[in-house]
Structures are given as C-alpha cells and as structure tokens.
Design a protein around this motif. Structure first.
Motif, mmCIF file in Angstrom:
data_model
loop_
_atom_site.group_PDB
_atom_site.id
_atom_site.type_symbol
_atom_site.label_atom_id
_atom_site.label_comp_id
_atom_site.label_asym_id
_atom_site.label_seq_id
_atom_site.Cartn_x
_atom_site.Cartn_y
_atom_site.Cartn_z
ATOM 1 N N LEU A 97 -70.480 -21.777 -91.849
ATOM 2 C CA LEU A 97 -71.788 -21.690 -91.198
ATOM 3 C C LEU A 97 -72.177 -20.222 -91.078
ATOM 4 N N VAL A 98 -73.335 -19.867 -91.618
ATOM 5 C CA VAL A 98 -73.820 -18.494 -91.567
ATOM 6 C C VAL A 98 -75.131 -18.479 -90.801
ATOM 7 N N ARG A 99 -75.182 -17.650 -89.761
ATOM 8 C CA ARG A 99 -76.393 -17.577 -88.935
ATOM 9 C C ARG A 99 -77.507 -16.871 -89.704
ATOM 10 N N ARG A 100 -78.680 -17.478 -89.676
ATOM 11 C CA ARG A 100 -79.832 -16.890 -90.354
ATOM 12 C C ARG A 100 -80.382 -15.722 -89.565
ATOM 13 N N LEU A 150 -69.427 -28.699 -82.774
ATOM 14 C CA LEU A 150 -68.969 -27.321 -82.872
ATOM 15 C C LEU A 150 -69.118 -26.617 -81.530
ATOM 16 N N HIS A 151 -68.665 -25.363 -81.479
ATOM 17 C CA HIS A 151 -68.508 -24.652 -80.204
ATOM 18 C C HIS A 151 -69.083 -23.246 -80.327
ATOM 19 N N GLY A 152 -69.753 -22.797 -79.269
ATOM 20 C CA GLY A 152 -70.096 -21.386 -79.142
ATOM 21 C C GLY A 152 -71.135 -20.865 -80.111
ATOM 22 N N PHE A 206 -60.603 -27.285 -86.342
ATOM 23 C CA PHE A 206 -60.444 -25.917 -85.850
ATOM 24 C C PHE A 206 -61.652 -25.110 -86.296
ATOM 25 N N GLN A 207 -62.236 -24.372 -85.382
ATOM 26 C CA GLN A 207 -63.398 -23.551 -85.686
ATOM 27 C C GLN A 207 -63.056 -22.084 -85.455
ATOM 28 N N TYR A 208 -63.438 -21.247 -86.425
ATOM 29 C CA TYR A 208 -63.214 -19.807 -86.342
ATOM 30 C C TYR A 208 -64.569 -19.131 -86.195
ATOM 31 N N ALA A 209 -64.734 -18.389 -85.110
ATOM 32 C CA ALA A 209 -66.015 -17.749 -84.801
ATOM 33 C C ALA A 209 -65.864 -16.243 -84.921
ATOM 34 N N ARG A 210 -66.604 -15.649 -85.838
ATOM 35 C CA ARG A 210 -66.595 -14.197 -85.945
ATOM 36 C C ARG A 210 -67.059 -13.587 -84.625
ATOM 37 N N PRO A 211 -66.430 -12.489 -84.181
ATOM 38 C CA PRO A 211 -66.774 -11.917 -82.876
ATOM 39 C C PRO A 211 -68.252 -11.580 -82.712
ATOM 40 N N ASP A 212 -68.934 -11.204 -83.795
ATOM 41 C CA ASP A 212 -70.358 -10.874 -83.680
ATOM 42 C C ASP A 212 -71.263 -12.091 -83.807
ATOM 43 N N GLY A 213 -70.676 -13.281 -83.965
ATOM 44 C CA GLY A 213 -71.463 -14.508 -84.044
ATOM 45 C C GLY A 213 -72.182 -14.716 -85.352
ATOM 46 N N SER A 214 -71.918 -13.873 -86.369
ATOM 47 C CA SER A 214 -72.683 -13.953 -87.612
ATOM 48 C C SER A 214 -72.306 -15.161 -88.470
ATOM 49 N N SER A 215 -71.050 -15.604 -88.367
ATOM 50 C CA SER A 215 -70.641 -16.743 -89.192
ATOM 51 C C SER A 215 -69.464 -17.443 -88.543
ATOM 52 N N HIS A 216 -69.252 -18.672 -88.984
ATOM 53 C CA HIS A 216 -68.178 -19.519 -88.475
ATOM 54 C C HIS A 216 -67.575 -20.276 -89.648
ATOM 55 N N LEU A 217 -66.323 -20.681 -89.481
ATOM 56 C CA LEU A 217 -65.661 -21.517 -90.473
ATOM 57 C C LEU A 217 -64.950 -22.646 -89.746
ATOM 58 N N ARG A 237 -58.871 -16.510 -95.095
ATOM 59 C CA ARG A 237 -58.131 -15.506 -94.327
ATOM 60 C C ARG A 237 -58.983 -14.381 -93.750
ATOM 61 N N PRO A 238 -60.170 -14.077 -94.285
ATOM 62 C CA PRO A 238 -60.999 -13.117 -93.541
ATOM 63 C C PRO A 238 -61.331 -13.599 -92.125
ATOM 64 N N TYR A 239 -61.442 -14.921 -91.938
ATOM 65 C CA TYR A 239 -61.665 -15.460 -90.588
ATOM 66 C C TYR A 239 -60.364 -15.451 -89.785
ATOM 67 N N ILE A 240 -59.244 -15.788 -90.424
ATOM 68 C CA ILE A 240 -57.971 -15.820 -89.708
ATOM 69 C C ILE A 240 -57.664 -14.447 -89.107
ATOM 70 N N ARG A 241 -58.057 -13.386 -89.807
ATOM 71 C CA ARG A 241 -57.710 -12.032 -89.363
ATOM 72 C C ARG A 241 -58.271 -11.697 -87.988
ATOM 73 N N ASP A 242 -59.553 -12.010 -87.748
ATOM 74 C CA ASP A 242 -60.153 -11.474 -86.528
ATOM 75 C C ASP A 242 -61.058 -12.435 -85.772
ATOM 76 N N ALA A 243 -61.239 -13.663 -86.248
ATOM 77 C CA ALA A 243 -62.149 -14.591 -85.580
ATOM 78 C C ALA A 243 -61.485 -15.237 -84.371
ATOM 79 N N ASP A 244 -62.317 -15.672 -83.421
ATOM 80 C CA ASP A 244 -61.839 -16.449 -82.277
ATOM 81 C C ASP A 244 -61.659 -17.893 -82.720
ATOM 82 N N LEU A 245 -60.539 -18.477 -82.329
ATOM 83 C CA LEU A 245 -60.218 -19.852 -82.728
ATOM 84 C C LEU A 245 -60.529 -20.815 -81.594
#
Length: 665
Positions: A662-665, A616-618, A588-599, A561-569
C-alpha cells in the motif's frame, strides 16, 4: 511514562495511567538481610540529577546514602523516552564502609499499580524446546509471579509480560538480562505492587570497600493497547542492538543442520550446496555442528564441544579456511556454528584447562564459567580465531543446557553465590570485545533454538534464532509472540526445514511431485516475517522448486526486507498456534515510520475458513492508497478509513499466502 521527582514525602513516582503521583518504594535492595527501598528511613536522599542524553532521552538519577552500619549508597536510574511512552530503570549499590557487605536482592523496579477493581489481565508466555511463546492469559487476582530459575532467560517462561485493563490500556515489561529473572505481582489494598528484575533466589554478591554492583535493567512501556507497547519495545531494541552492514542487509541464510546434522555433512556435501546456493540468491552459507573434534566421521557433536581448535579432518580435509574461501569466491558470506559456553563430556580441553569448567557443589555443569576472567579470555581468543584465521563472517552462538543457579567454585574470581551473575557479565564482555575487534561480523543468538531470547542478549548480538523446529503454524506462533518485544529485523526463523530424521510435524519434502507452487510460497513467506533462512538440501532440487525458491528469495530481497529493516510491525489477527489451534489465518502489517507505505503478509493456515476479511492498522483516514496484490496481480485505489474498517478481503487455498503493498498517494 515512568517519572520520578522529590517532594516533601520523599520520592514521588508516576507510571502513566497505572499509578498516580505518589510516594513510592521505587526499588528494592536487600543488604545484610535488610530490605531497603526509597521509603526506608535509614536512607537519606542526597540529590536528584537529570541529564538529557539526546534524541528525546532523559536520564534521572536519585541518590541515597546511609551512614549507619553498613554504610552504603544507592542510586536509582530512570531513563525515559516519552515519545515512546517507555522507560528503563535500574539500581546501583555501593559499599561506603570499611568492611564487607552482602547484597542478595536487587529489584530494579518496585512500584504500586492502580489495578484494584479494574479487572486487569496478566499476559505472558511459557516456553520450552519447540514450545516457545505459548500464551498464558490470566486475571490479575491475588499474588502472581513470573520467573525462571533455569539459568536461561526463556526456559520455562519468556522474559516479558503485559498487564491489560478492560479498556485495552496496557503496561508491558521485560528484564534486560539473560539469566534468572523474576517479576512479582503482590496484591495490595489499592491494586498490586510490581517488583523484580534479577531473581534473588540463589544470588548473593559480596562487596568489599568501595565496590559496587549494577542490577540488570528493566524496561517498561505503556500504551493504548499491547500493540502500542510492542512498537515502543521494537524502537528501543533497534536503537540498542548492534548493527553493521551485513546485519542490516538482512541476508538470506542457508544452514547445514537439519538436512545433514553432523553425521551427514562433509566438505563435498557443503561445497555442492554452496554451488547451488549461489544460483538461488542465498547470501550466507552456515556450517553448523560437525566441523570440530577428533578426525572421526562417527564422532558426535555434543561430546566434543569446547575442542574448537580441532577440525574434524575426516569430514573436512581441506580445513575451514578453504571452505570460507570457496563461499567467498562465489560472492557469499561464510557462517559457522559454535557453542562457545559449552564443554562436552569427551572434550580434550577440559583436561588441558581444568580452570575452565563451571561446577556446582563439585559437579560439572557442562559449561565454561565466564565468571573466571581466564575462561573469558580463552573464549575471546577462540572466537577471534574463527574470524581471523578461519574466515567466518557470521557466528551462530548456541547454548544447549540449563546452568540453573550457576557455578559456585571459589577459585574463579567470583563468589559462591554470584557465579551465574558473573558468567553473564563475562559473556556480555566477550561479545562486546569480539564486536569491537571484528565490527563487520554478525553474531547470531541461539539457545536450543529460542530458550534465551531477551533484551540483554539482543544488546550483544545482531539477531536471535526463535526455535529449532520450524513448521509453518509453529513459526507463525513464534513470530507473533516474539514481535511483542523485538522488531522483525532481529528475529530469525525458517519456514519449513528438510529434516534428516523423523519429526511428526517436520514433514516438508521439496522433492514431493505433488508439491504445489503456492505451498512453496507459503513455507518461504512465513520465514519472511522477519530475517530469513532455510535448511534444505539444495543440490538436485526439482526444476520447478528451484525456480520458485529463487523467485521467493528475490521477492524477499527486493520487496520485503526494506520493510523488515525499519518498519513498525502490527499483528492483524490473533495468535495462530502450532497444533491446529488459535487463529487459522495470520496477518502482519509493516508500516514505514513516515507513513508513506505499508506492506502486509497474509496467510491461510490449514483449517482456516475459505475467505477472510482482515482490517489494516494505523493508516491515515483521509488519505488514499494505491493497493497492489502481488499474487492476484491486482491494483486498486482505496481510502485509509475504508481499509481500516472494511479491510482486505482474501480468498486463499489452505497453505496459501498473499503479499499486499500500500502506497499513500
């Protein structure tokens, strides 16, 4: 995106790649039988004003006046969000004369599109009970119309469309309205003219001197593809939807309905489920229909809607407040169902308050007319009491009928042809007042499941229920379609309910000894694509199912749910369909707006191939990502370009799922 300016030819409008800067009709209003647009010679431009509203939002207002009879003013408003390639448009008509005038058409948008010869495709969704978000893709040739006249925005067709060119470039649109709406695509020599917003059939508004009317807004977004327009829609929906701490928490909800309906729920059953819910990590316990009406265990919920001041004492002898206190003592929130717009055929309130019911041509519509200010006040006081006196933290607002063209009583404070229009304006007003009076209460939008899903209602409620049935393939079809217009945090659905009666697709039995752990995960994780809930009988679950359900609730709360709250789907597969059709995998992929992580939430449906590679996307092509597979307990490091081309390779059983972070290094 949608831009407008004045030039020597009048108003010039640009709509991204769909229309070059050119003279445009912009809007359409019909007054006393005459259709007026920005090109009408009788309308004289009085000015153009621009205002920066903040956060990259700019509003342009073009003002027109007509001195001839009937004298009037027209304002066309365009609110732009260039960062999102999205704009919102609406029109306002004001009577400047000494007499009355009649407005019977309000097109908030009327623009020419350069679609001629481009082979554009028109995409939309039909809708009925249990058949929401059924895709319709058709070539845009000749004249086309999308609309509903049922009185509920998502009955027959959903209030959304997308035009897609062969190169994928898309234009998507939606009305900000919960009643009857229309989009017309009329063929022109250059392409098509798009017009619409409020449906004109059966509508007319009489304006006295100095009175005005504001049309329902229309939202348009352009992008490189439909996925890009969906992200823009989601951002604006999040900006404009109500929010509070409980809604933002995205709590795990339990609801009584499908397991017990109204005939098998009572105080003892509810309390037993509340005890079990507390052990399972559930955070809201909602009492659905069956709590109100005469003190008779044989009463039926549809008959007594409207008698919200009568608690069925045979079923709930301690009253609602005692149940709310019981839930609160166990650290959870109390929810309650209420169809505040409806009046059942045996409701005592209809006799006591004959001013409340909506009627058309003398016949009752089965609903309260909120176009009557006294009825709106009654509704406000009723909902206020459910919170103030009965302790509700969450109200599930249902609506199970089609008002059609609405009420045409002339003793309600509205005219004979604007009853539906004023009903929705009145209902929006009631919900606004409730949120102001009780800012911490969550309002859930429901209408026979998903038959009133629109941007207008989602600016008044905190989330929307997608459909009554909820078997897995059906749920994935809904979530795929609804997420084209709304962000996941506003979408509530359940993975698989335990239904009391027979339904050939609702076959889930949590007490089945053959139920496998991966199936429990699959059923629950589908409901994690958005806000989540369930309707099971919670007491006496088998120990293994109890443990698996609790584990899934923790996974949702801590990871998803931390991704559901504010990530782009982003939808990674084609749309699955409910009857064994469509794509038999879903991603379904959830992308944090700052690009730091995805689910990524990934599912294999019955009939799907054993293995699937899903790109995956973006991601950032030149970045590395730490990739963690929850079930496979696998970790690896991979490049962004590789993940977007080679993708994730999955091997799952039927009714299997996987969660990948997925967490960006």
């Amino acid at each position: 995106m949608l831009k407008c300016d004045l030039d020597q030819g009048g108003l010039a409008v640009e709509l991204g790649p769909w229309a070059e800067l050119a003279s445009s009709e912009a809007f359409g209003v019909r007054v006393d039988g005459e259709l007026l647009t920005a090109r009408s010679p009788g309308l004289r431009v009085q000015g153009l004003d621009r205002t920066i509203l903040g956060d990259g939002v700019e509003e342009t207002v073009v003002r027109y006046e007509r001195a001839d009879t009937p004298a009037l003013a027209v304002e066309w408003h365009v609110e732009r969000r260039d960062a999102l390639e999205l704009a919102e448009a609406w029109v306002v008509v004001r009577n400047l004369g000494p007499g009355e005038l009649t407005v019977d058409r309000l097109d908030s948008i009327r623009v020419d599109l350069a679609t001629g010869g481009a082979g554009a495709e028109l995409r939309s969704f039909t809708s009925s009970w249990g058949l929401e978000f059924e895709p319709v893709n058709q070539p845009l040739t000749g004249d086309r119309t999308l609309q509903t006249l049922a009185g509920r925005s998502s009955k027959n067709e959903h209030p959304w469309f997308a035009l897609v060119r062969p190169d994928g470039v898309a234009l998507a649109g939606a009305p900000v309205w919960s009643g009857n709406w229309v989009f017309r695509f009329e063929e022109t020599p250059q392409g098509h003219r798009l017009s619409g917003g409020l449906h004109d059939e059966g509508f007319a508004k009489r304006l006295g001197p100095g009175e005005d009317i504001e049309a329902p807004h229309v939202v348009l977004a352009t992008g490189a593809d439909v996925d890009a327009t969906s992200v823009a829609f989601a951002h604006v929906a999040r900006e404009t939807a109500p929010a509070n701490a409980l809604a933002s928490q995205l709590p795990v909800e339990w609801n009584t309905w499908w397991t017990y309906e109204d005939h098998s729920i009572d105080e003892q059953v509810f309390r037993a489920n509340v005890d079990a819910a507390a052990e399972l990590g559930i955070e809201v316990c909602t009492l659905d229909a069956g709590w109100f009406g005469p003190s008779d265990t044989g009463s039926h919920w549809t008959d007594h809607r409207g008698d919200w001041d009568h608690v069925n004492a045979e079923r709930f002898p301690s009253g609602l407040r005692a149940l709310a206190d019981y839930v609160h003592e166990r650290g959870m929130r109390f929810g309650i169902w209420c169809e505040i717009e409806a009046i059942g055929p045996k409701a005592a309130v209809a006799e006591r308050r004959p001013d409340l019911p909506a009627r058309r041509d003398g016949q009752p519509l089965g609903q309260v007319c909120f176009g009557n200010p006294d009825a709106a006040q009654w509704a406000y006081e009723t909902l206020d009491r459910l919170v103030s006196d009965e302790g509700a933290d969450w109200i599930k607002l249902d609506f199970n009928l089609d008002p059609g063209l609405g009420c045409n009583r002339t003793d309600h404070g509205h005219g004979p042809d604007d009853g539906l229009f004023e009903h929705y304006r009145g209902y929006y007003g009631v919900l606004t007042r409730i949120r102001e009076r009780h800012p911490d209460v969550v309002l859930e939008n429901c209408s026979s499941g998903g038959l009133r899903i629109d941007l207008g209602m989602l600016r008044q409620t905190h989330l929307t229920f997608l459909s009554d049935p909820d078997w897995p393939e059906h749920g994935l079809q809904l979530l795929w379609g609804a997420s084209l217009m709304l962000p996941p945090n506003l979408l509530l659905h359940w993975g698989f309910s335990e239904w009391y009666g027979d339904h050939r697709h609702q076959t889930f039995d949590p007490r089945d000894p053959n139920l496998q752990p991966h199936q429990v995960d699959y059923y629950r994780r589908i409901a994690m694509v958005g806000s989540t809930g369930l309707s099971w009988g919670l007491p006496n679950l088998p120990e293994n199912v109890h443990a698996r359900l609790a584990s899934n609730n923790r996974t949702y709360a801590e990871l998803v749910r931390p991704y559901i709250r504010d990530a782009d789907l982003h939808r990674l597969t084609d749309q699955p369909k409910r009857f064994g059709e469509g794509d038999r995998w879903a991603g379904f992929q959830y992308a944090r707006p700052d690009g730091s992580s995805h689910l990524a939430l990934l599912f294999r449906l019955p009939g799907g191939e054993d293995e699937r590679t899903i790109a995956l996307h973006g991601l950032a092509e030149d970045a590395d990502y730490d990739v963690s597979w929850l079930d496979a307990d696998r970790r690896e490091t991979r490049g962004g370009a590789d993940l977007m081309t080679t993708g994730l390779h999955l091997r799952l059983p039927e009714e299997g799922s996987e969660i990948v972070v997925l967490v960006r290094r």
